[in-house]
Design a protein around this motif. Sequence first.
Motif, PDB file in Angstrom:
ATOM      1  N   GLY A  91      46.494  21.630  47.953  1.00 24.15           N
ATOM      2  CA  GLY A  91      45.478  21.161  48.882  1.00 24.15           C
ATOM      3  C   GLY A  91      46.193  20.739  50.159  1.00 24.15           C
ATOM      4  N   TYR A  92      45.715  21.202  51.315  1.00 26.98           N
ATOM      5  CA  TYR A  92      46.386  20.892  52.577  1.00 26.98           C
ATOM      6  C   TYR A  92      45.603  19.852  53.361  1.00 26.98           C
ATOM      7  CZ  TYR A  92      48.590  25.381  51.548  1.00 26.98           C
ATOM      8  OH  TYR A  92      49.251  26.404  50.939  1.00 26.98           O
ATOM      9  N   VAL A  93      46.320  18.896  53.915  1.00 27.00           N
ATOM     10  CA  VAL A  93      45.695  17.915  54.804  1.00 27.00           C
ATOM     11  C   VAL A  93      46.510  17.923  56.091  1.00 27.00           C
ATOM     12  CG1 VAL A  93      45.119  15.478  55.120  1.00 27.00           C
ATOM     13  CG2 VAL A  93      44.908  16.524  52.855  1.00 27.00           C
ATOM     14  N   ASP A 126      29.955  21.182  43.538  1.00 28.78           N
ATOM     15  CA  ASP A 126      31.307  20.638  43.382  1.00 28.78           C
ATOM     16  C   ASP A 126      31.772  19.922  44.647  1.00 28.78           C
ATOM     17  OD1 ASP A 126      31.222  21.786  40.903  1.00 28.78           O
ATOM     18  OD2 ASP A 126      32.464  23.516  41.426  1.00 28.78           O
ATOM     19  N   ALA A 127      31.342  20.466  45.813  1.00 32.25           N
ATOM     20  CA  ALA A 127      31.730  19.852  47.084  1.00 32.25           C
ATOM     21  C   ALA A 127      31.116  18.465  47.197  1.00 32.25           C
ATOM     22  CB  ALA A 127      31.286  20.731  48.250  1.00 32.25           C
ATOM     23  N   ILE A 157      40.394  15.579  52.805  1.00 31.20           N
ATOM     24  CA  ILE A 157      40.965  15.284  51.481  1.00 31.20           C
ATOM     25  C   ILE A 157      40.034  15.788  50.377  1.00 31.20           C
ATOM     26  CG2 ILE A 157      41.643  13.419  49.912  1.00 31.20           C
ATOM     27  CD1 ILE A 157      42.751  11.945  52.379  1.00 31.20           C
ATOM     28  N   ALA A 158      38.724  15.630  50.581  1.00 34.83           N
ATOM     29  CA  ALA A 158      37.769  16.171  49.609  1.00 34.83           C
ATOM     30  C   ALA A 158      37.942  17.684  49.494  1.00 34.83           C
ATOM     31  CB  ALA A 158      36.334  15.834  50.027  1.00 34.83           C
ATOM     32  N   ARG A 159      38.136  18.331  50.646  1.00 32.86           N
ATOM     33  CA  ARG A 159      38.345  19.780  50.655  1.00 32.86           C
ATOM     34  C   ARG A 159      39.651  20.135  49.937  1.00 32.86           C
ATOM     35  NH1 ARG A 159      39.068  22.528  56.469  1.00 32.86           N
ATOM     36  NH2 ARG A 159      41.042  21.392  56.340  1.00 32.86           N
ATOM     37  N   VAL A 162      38.987  19.802  46.042  1.00 28.80           N
ATOM     38  CA  VAL A 162      37.808  20.407  45.397  1.00 28.80           C
ATOM     39  C   VAL A 162      38.190  21.496  44.393  1.00 28.80           C
ATOM     40  CG1 VAL A 162      37.288  22.180  47.149  1.00 28.80           C
ATOM     41  CG2 VAL A 162      35.429  21.180  45.810  1.00 28.80           C
ATOM     42  N   ASN A 163      39.333  22.147  44.615  1.00 28.28           N
ATOM     43  CA  ASN A 163      39.772  23.162  43.646  1.00 28.28           C
ATOM     44  C   ASN A 163      40.751  22.603  42.615  1.00 28.28           C
ATOM     45  OD1 ASN A 163      38.267  25.430  44.500  1.00 28.28           O
ATOM     46  ND2 ASN A 163      39.642  25.705  46.244  1.00 28.28           N
TER      47      ASN A 163
END
Lengths: 246, 230
Positions: A91-93, A126-127, A157-159, A162-163
């Motif tokens: 996950g990228y932030v 899920d989002a 961060i949620a994005r 999410v996976n």
Amino acid sequence: MTSEPIIRTVNISKIYKIGEEELYALRDVSLEIRRNEYVSIMGPSGSGKSTFFNMVGALDKPSKGDVFMAGYRLTDLSPSQLAWVRCHNIGYVFQSFNLIPTMTALENVAIARIFSGRTPSEARKDAAEALGQVGLSDRLEHVPGALSGGQQQRVAIARAIVNKPSIILADEPTGNLDLHTGEEIIKLLSDMKTNFGITIITATHDTKMLSASDTVVWIKDGRVDRVAARSDVKIEVGSIDGSTLA
Amino acid sequence: MTNTAYNTERRMDELDRIPDQTVIPWSVAFSVSWGSLRRRFFRSLITMAGVILAIAFLTYMLVTDDVTNALILVNQDQLNILLQKADVDIIAATGTDKRMMLLIGLSLFTCLVGIINSMLMSVTERIREIGTMKCLGALSTFILKIYFIESALQGVIGTLIGLLVGFVVGFGISVHSFHGYVWQYLPVVEILKSLGISAVIGALISVVAAIAPAQWASAKEPVDAMRVEQ
Ligand SMILES: Nc1ncnc2c1ncn2[C@@H]1O[C@H](COP(=O)(O)OP(=O)(O)OP(=O)(O)O)[C@@H](O)[C@H]1O
Ligand SMILES: [Mg+2]
């Protein structure tokens, strides 16, 4: 438990050619990052932090050396497999949030879920759950422009979660935020580690953002200068402040 | 302690082989493109304006030409007076003349360049977005799909509006000049043929204009998203 570190870099170098000059953005960096570790990369501007992130995040290839992720050598993977890794494992932030301005918070998170093969309606469900986990259940239909910086970073961060990835890579996630909001974001990342067992790798200039780290890595002129456990760092905070401000 | 409710969905170290990334179906790509078009409505209108103008002009030329050609063939005194009043060269008017064809061709070419330019701009504006999507696991083919759909949709909608405008104006002017004769000697087949030609040309222009920017957009590396440019 596996003994293989989740990230292992072996003598990676990144060389940019500027005319005749060769610029080493990274030089022979060898590092191991273990599962469920919170690692902060410290270093002045231009020291190679983002370059290191791009290599570790499968966004760019080193000029020399290898990056291993959970035992897989990234250069052995096809473009499609690399896309799978970026989608499912990382996950990228980003410092500047990088949300899509025309999409609502919910859609920004859902699109990442769609890439993992979910239908749009499953993805939205899920989002919404992921946005709940970062405390934004009441902001689902807001576009990024209608959210504060801290809230936008929460959406990011949620994005990122999410996976359900095993790694979050955050390149100066607090760089565009004030101190208090920045600390909240660090706390949230740290919660992702403790609650979900996600490995957190984050870059920062700011020693005040080190509180959640297990390990601190200093990079200087493209090389690893020093690696320390946070407990060792605390004692010398005064001197770190001095050296990073210089 | 680690929450057991959360399990990373597929742990890399438990896989024998890293799978290929899921290919997103056209239908899902369509809904993403549609959303993006709707929200950038005015931007899309500018792109569409190029198609609308070109196709309206083409349709107008072809339809008025069909009507006058049909009326010339009638060869009736009163009608010939009307034709002369409308500046139609009765003797030379056998098919659309070459200068007109050149003019139409040029206008279509200008329109093609305009649409490509405007698509390229909308792609450039969104390089960060493309990079971000690639970081989230988008394949190049997905980027290709959404930009292709987006420009094709603009082309199709633009073509339909252009057809309507061109036909209404062309037919309206004909009726104004030649009154009831237009209805009496209406070249239905020719007009339908002209509308068909305009639609095909509109579709072709849009597709050609779509391919270049979509290809360019999909080749962008994800690192582009990481470059902070404030
Ligand atoms: N695409 C590029 N082409 C040429 N040189 C580059 C490129 N990207 C980075 N560099 C150089 O590599 C070095 C490291 O850059 P990098 O962005 O990794 O630094 P950083 O530690 O992330 O800095 P900051 O804290 O300002 O974000 C810098 O000297 C930079 O100029
Ligand atoms: Mg940087």
